[in-house]
Design a protein around this motif. Structure first.
Motif, short mmCIF file in Angstrom:
data_model
loop_
_atom_site.label_atom_id
_atom_site.label_comp_id
_atom_site.label_asym_id
_atom_site.label_seq_id
_atom_site.Cartn_x
_atom_site.Cartn_y
_atom_site.Cartn_z
N GLY A 230 -14.33 2.26 -10.97
CA GLY A 230 -14.16 2.72 -12.36
C GLY A 230 -13.98 4.29 -12.46
N ILE A 231 -13.40 5.02 -11.47
CA ILE A 231 -13.38 6.49 -11.59
C ILE A 231 -11.83 6.64 -12.40
N PRO A 232 -12.23 7.47 -13.52
CA PRO A 232 -10.97 7.46 -14.34
C PRO A 232 -9.87 8.17 -13.74
N GLY A 233 -8.63 7.59 -13.83
CA GLY A 233 -7.53 8.11 -13.35
C GLY A 233 -7.33 8.08 -11.82
N ALA A 234 -8.41 7.45 -11.02
CA ALA A 234 -8.19 7.59 -9.50
C ALA A 234 -6.90 6.88 -9.13
N GLY A 235 -6.95 5.52 -9.84
CA GLY A 235 -5.78 4.78 -9.26
C GLY A 235 -4.66 5.19 -9.36
N GLN A 236 -4.20 6.16 -10.82
CA GLN A 236 -2.87 6.69 -10.59
C GLN A 236 -2.93 7.85 -9.66
N MET A 237 -3.94 8.32 -9.51
CA MET A 237 -3.86 9.46 -8.47
C MET A 237 -3.51 8.80 -7.04
N MET A 238 -3.96 7.73 -6.69
CA MET A 238 -3.65 7.17 -5.52
C MET A 238 -2.16 6.70 -5.64
N ASN A 239 -1.62 6.27 -6.68
CA ASN A 239 -0.30 6.26 -6.68
C ASN A 239 0.52 7.50 -6.23
N VAL A 240 0.21 8.66 -6.79
CA VAL A 240 0.68 9.78 -6.29
C VAL A 240 0.68 10.08 -4.90
N VAL A 241 -0.27 9.59 -4.32
CA VAL A 241 -0.51 9.56 -2.74
C VAL A 241 0.58 8.68 -1.84
N VAL A 242 0.38 7.49 -2.55
CA VAL A 242 1.64 6.31 -2.19
C VAL A 242 2.76 7.06 -2.15
N LEU A 243 3.07 7.66 -2.96
CA LEU A 243 4.63 8.13 -3.22
C LEU A 243 4.88 9.31 -2.25
N VAL A 244 3.87 10.06 -2.13
CA VAL A 244 3.81 11.28 -1.16
C VAL A 244 4.08 10.56 0.24
N ALA A 245 3.42 9.36 0.61
CA ALA A 245 3.53 8.76 1.95
C ALA A 245 4.83 8.36 2.18
N LEU A 246 5.61 7.64 1.07
CA LEU A 246 6.86 7.16 1.13
C LEU A 246 7.88 8.33 1.34
N LEU A 247 7.57 9.56 0.68
CA LEU A 247 8.55 10.63 0.82
C LEU A 247 8.25 11.12 2.18
N SER A 248 7.15 11.20 2.52
CA SER A 248 7.13 11.84 3.97
C SER A 248 7.58 10.87 5.02
N ALA A 249 7.52 9.54 4.61
CA ALA A 249 8.06 8.86 5.73
C ALA A 249 9.52 8.72 5.75
N MET A 250 10.34 9.10 4.75
CA MET A 250 11.42 9.33 4.43
C MET A 250 12.03 10.46 5.28
N ASN A 251 11.28 11.62 5.11
CA ASN A 251 11.51 12.64 5.71
C ASN A 251 11.42 12.67 7.27
N ALA A 252 10.28 12.07 7.62
CA ALA A 252 10.21 12.08 9.22
C ALA A 252 10.95 11.03 9.66
N ASN A 253 11.63 10.10 9.19
CA ASN A 253 12.43 9.03 9.71
C ASN A 253 13.94 9.61 9.90
N ILE A 254 14.32 10.45 8.77
CA ILE A 254 15.67 11.06 9.07
C ILE A 254 15.59 11.94 10.10
N TYR A 255 14.61 12.84 10.26
CA TYR A 255 14.24 13.64 11.55
C TYR A 255 14.53 12.86 12.71
N GLY A 256 13.53 11.74 12.80
CA GLY A 256 13.47 11.13 13.87
C GLY A 256 14.87 10.48 14.53
N ALA A 257 15.60 9.80 13.49
CA ALA A 257 16.66 9.28 13.63
C ALA A 257 17.81 10.35 14.01
N SER A 258 17.98 11.25 13.37
CA SER A 258 18.86 12.44 14.02
C SER A 258 18.67 12.76 15.34
N ARG A 259 17.40 12.76 15.60
CA ARG A 259 17.06 13.39 17.02
C ARG A 259 17.11 12.55 18.17
#
Length: 462
Positions: free
Chosen positions: A286-315
């Motif tokens: 019941g923490i106000p807005g906490a669930g939506q903030m976690m969605n932001v973190v999930v988005l960051v995790a996905l973008l981070s994985a995109m960045n890392a996987n493009i790097y890893g694939a190229s190397r």
């Protein structure tokens, strides 16, 4: 077949080598953040729904396996730093065909994952901004991270540093709030006690197996740190530090968070799958807005994985070409960056996105099945390579063993047995059986091509 990449010296193509622009702080945070991937935030809900509270056991078992794999990979990468990582080690230990197979199958896996993560990130943003097309968001993310990786490697390091810092901070705060709520000392919440844990294995052994398979693939992405280490200021120190801290990171972030979630939220809650387990747990508090903030973190995790996987694939692609196992154009380096390889990896990733729109039921589904068990094949090649290279290192260069596999060779054999068991479990489950066969077909084709190339090259040399 010795080459610049497999000997541990900086590889070189057309007289230009990869830069060493990653600092120790970059590598440390890449290692720390790499363990908090999109698979943990997004994919763990299905595992909880199948295994119930026993998902903690599933993550613990697969976590032990992953720790053993990372220790083996760390031993080889500290002795032979290489942008090709396990692909270069497999070539050195088993033969060029093995390096070819491991490298190109992993390249396909990473590029496809880039597309999948782009789609996931686009769904989150289009949910916030209804009416905006998902493909446009994917295209934007692709352009941003392709551009990041085309620039100096330190830009990749900076992006991953801050992405990882946010993920680590968020999941640490989640764990603190969760533990306080479980203990009954978080204001405004009542402790659930053990009420959600009474039906520990609700779907029996079958549910635990499904949870175990889901957890194994959630650990993907840890290998990136050994690829990145080759472009750091001190590759040996970086790999050694990352591998030595892998145990507590896996225990805290994966197993710890699963324990908190299943204690706070009923395992059969629809929200666990629909919203994601972390959002469901925070909403339960019941923490106000906490669930939506976690969605932001999930988005960051996905973008981070995109960045890392493009790097890893190229190397990985660059290393393969540098060893004569791919189109020479992919190996061109400019400004310390294999820019053609970055572009090719990004284009392949975006092609996967287009396939998800054009042919979701056949071509895209086939592609997903084809990469389903690649990570297990890579782990097996890592274990076999370590068995062979460790004896060679002890004879020829014991001083290079900055990281040592525990209880060698017994734990290496235990890890191989664990991987074989996962293959057997995949063959038993209808959903994963198709993935196993599709991946097997791709691996056989790549191995045949790699073996034919190896024989042809041997004939030319003789």
């Amino acid at each position: 077949m010795p080459s610049s990449t497999t000997t541990g010296t900086p590889p070189s193509t057309d007289g230009t080598s990869l830069s060493h622009g990653l600092k120790q702080r970059h590598l440390s945070m890449i290692a720390l953040g790499g363990v908090i991937g999109a698979g943990l935030f997004v994919g763990s809900g299905a595992g909880i729904a199948a295994a119930g509270p026993s998902i903690v056991v599933a993550y613990a078992l697969s976590g032990v396996l992953v720790m053993l794999v990372m220790r083996m990979l760390g031993e080889m990468s500290a002795a032979y730093p290489s942008s090709g990582s396990f692909s270069a080690h497999a070539e050195r230990a088993i033969g060029p065909w093995a390096g070819f197979t491991a490298g190109w199958s992993f390249w396909v896996l990473l590029c496809t994952a880039v597309g999948l993560e782009g789609i996931g990130a686009a769904k989150i943003v289009s949910g916030w901004l209804p009416g905006t097309p998902e493909w446009a968001w994917v295209a934007l993310f692709m352009v941003v991270f392709c551009g990041t990786n085309l620039a100096a490697v330190k830009n990749f390091g900076e992006f991953e540093f801050w992405f990882a810092a946010l993920k680590v901070g968020a999941i640490t705060l989640f764990l603190v709030l969760g533990v306080l709520a479980i203990l009954g000392i978080l204001p405004g919440t009542d402790s659930p006690g053990a009420s959600h844990l009474t039906d520990f294995m609700p779907n029996g052994g079958e549910g635990l197996v499904i949870g175990l398979l889901a957890s194994v693939f959630a650990y993907g992405g840890l290998e990136t740190v050994t690829i990145a280490a080759a472009e750091s200021e001190n590759p040996v120190k970086g790999v050694a530090s990352a591998v030595r801290t892998a145990m507590w990171r896996i225990a805290l972030f994966y197993i710890g968070s699963m324990a908190v979630i299943v204690t706070l939220v009923p395992w059969d809650s629809k929200e666990v799958v629909e919203k994601g387990p972390y959002v469901a747990a925070l909403d339960e508090l019941g923490i106000p807005g906490a669930g939506q903030m976690m969605n932001v973190v999930v988005l960051v995790a996905l973008l981070s994985a995109m960045n890392a996987n493009i790097y890893g694939a190229s190397r990985i692609a660059y290393s393969l070409v540098d060893r004569g196992q791919g189109p020479k154009g992919l190996g061109r380096v400019s400004g310390g960056v294999p820019r053609i390889a970055v572009l090719a990896s990004s284009v392949f990733g975006f092609l996967c996105v287009l396939l998800s729109y054009w042919r979701p039921d056949d071509v895209f589904a086939w592609l997903l099945n084809m990469i389903g068990a690649v990570i297990l094949v890579v782990w097996i090649l890592i274990a076999v390579s370590q068995l062979r290279l460790r004896r060679r290192l002890e004879r020829e260069a014991p001083e290079k063993l900055a990281v040592r596999m525990w209880a060698f060779p017994w734990l290496t054999w235990v890890a191989l047995a664990g991987m074989a068991a996962v293959f057997v479990l995949m063959a038993r489950e209808p959903d994963t059986r198709v993935q196993l066969y599709s991946t097997g077909a791709m691996i056989l084709v790549l191995a045949a091509v790699g073996y034919a190339w190896q024989k042809a090259r041997a004939r030319v040399r003789s």
